[in-house]
Design an enzyme around this catalytic site. Sequence first.
Site, PDB file in Angstrom:
ATOM      1  CG  ASN A   8      -1.679   1.245   1.439  1.00 57.03           C
ATOM      2  OD1 ASN A   8      -1.793   2.053   0.514  1.00 57.03           O
ATOM      3  ND2 ASN A   8      -2.235   1.428   2.625  1.00 57.03           N
ATOM      4  CE  LYS A  10      -0.112   3.348   4.673  1.00 57.36           C
ATOM      5  NZ  LYS A  10       0.027   3.429   6.108  1.00 57.36           N
ATOM      6  CG  HIS A  93      -5.720   2.064   5.123  1.00 58.20           C
ATOM      7  ND1 HIS A  93      -5.282   3.047   5.967  1.00 58.20           N
ATOM      8  CD2 HIS A  93      -4.726   1.139   5.062  1.00 58.20           C
ATOM      9  CE1 HIS A  93      -4.056   2.738   6.388  1.00 58.20           C
ATOM     10  NE2 HIS A  93      -3.694   1.583   5.851  1.00 58.20           N
ATOM     11  CD  GLU A  95      -2.762   5.637   6.637  1.00 56.20           C
ATOM     12  OE1 GLU A  95      -2.730   5.692   5.390  1.00 56.20           O
ATOM     13  OE2 GLU A  95      -1.862   5.111   7.317  1.00 56.20           O
ATOM     14  CD  GLU A 165      -3.550  -2.413   7.234  1.00 55.90           C
ATOM     15  OE1 GLU A 165      -2.526  -2.744   6.639  1.00 55.90           O
ATOM     16  OE2 GLU A 165      -4.067  -1.291   7.126  1.00 55.90           O
ATOM     17  N   GLY A 171       2.364   2.294  10.808  1.00 49.08           N
ATOM     18  CA  GLY A 171       3.328   3.375  10.661  1.00 49.08           C
ATOM     19  C   GLY A 171       3.972   3.799  11.970  1.00 49.08           C
ATOM     20  CB  SER A 210       5.096  -1.720  12.059  1.00 53.84           C
ATOM     21  OG  SER A 210       4.715  -0.356  12.255  1.00 53.84           O
TER      22      SER A 210
HETATM   23  P1  PGA Z   1       2.816   0.312   7.660  1.00 50.75           P
HETATM   24  O1  PGA Z   1       1.394   0.542   6.989  1.00 50.75           O
HETATM   25  O2  PGA Z   1       3.357  -0.993   7.132  1.00 50.75           O
HETATM   26  O3  PGA Z   1       3.649   1.483   7.232  1.00 50.75           O
HETATM   27  O4  PGA Z   1       2.596   0.257   9.146  1.00 50.75           O
HETATM   28  C1  PGA Z   1       0.520  -0.535   6.780  1.00 50.75           C
HETATM   29  C2  PGA Z   1      -0.779  -0.030   6.179  1.00 50.75           C
HETATM   30  O5  PGA Z   1      -1.223   1.064   6.551  1.00 50.75           O
HETATM   31  O6  PGA Z   1      -1.393  -0.693   5.321  1.00 50.75           O
END
Ligand code: PGA
Length: 250
Positions: A8, A10, A93, A95, A165, A171, A210
Amino acid sequence: MRKIVAGNWKMHKDRDEVSAFIAALKNVPVPTDVEVVIAPPFPFLAAAAEQAAGSLITVAAQNCHQKSHGAYTGEVSAPMLKSIGVKACIVGHSERRQYFGETDEAVGEKIAALLEQGITPIYCCGELKEDRVGGKHFEVVAAQMKAALGALTNDQLKRIVIAYEPVWAIGTGLTATAQQAQEMHAHIRTLLATHGADVAAHVPILYGGSCKPDNAAELFANPDVNGGLIGGAALDINQFSELIRIAGAQ
Ligand code: PGA
């Protein structure tokens, strides 16, 4: 079950970076039973789908609108994605939920819109830090799944991918332990099984938050963890290739 390694991206990478990444990714060996997915930003999806055509790379979008067309300035619909060769789409997601007010109900409608176009929804769920601290993580995820997936038929459910997630792990550098991931994935599998054993057996459940080369082997080795939805580590071709290799070794 196959393992999926999905990146992903982003709001990262410009046109040249997208095309350089795909060119490099096409040279990375993809183990049998591993599916590789990348989700570039909207403006580059058409070119990415063209560049990836004939390879083992699946190109996904990061979001879509639930309606097929209309006066929704700034939005992109599932039929539009289909028309440019996009085969999968991330929905729900955290976000999108946090910054753009996406609700479970809207997510459910997006999933239906995608399935109608033959696009695989990668449905994201996961609890907030306070839910976990308060011991509510299992019930929060169950409620999210019920709201977003409850109206789907078994045939539809079999065509989705779920990404668990935990929001506190995205993140942040904090990862769910392999045991926390397995426990939640088993819970999700049990919820799917209430629709039928065939549904539970069909739906890949990815871990996200992460996930990176130094923790992926431990995570992917769990029986109910069928790969990962990767943010930060998916932006780097070396780390992403390593994740693909690790998925194939489990
Ligand atoms: P990350 O993001 O691996 O940077 O923690 C995962 C995601 O948001 O899909």
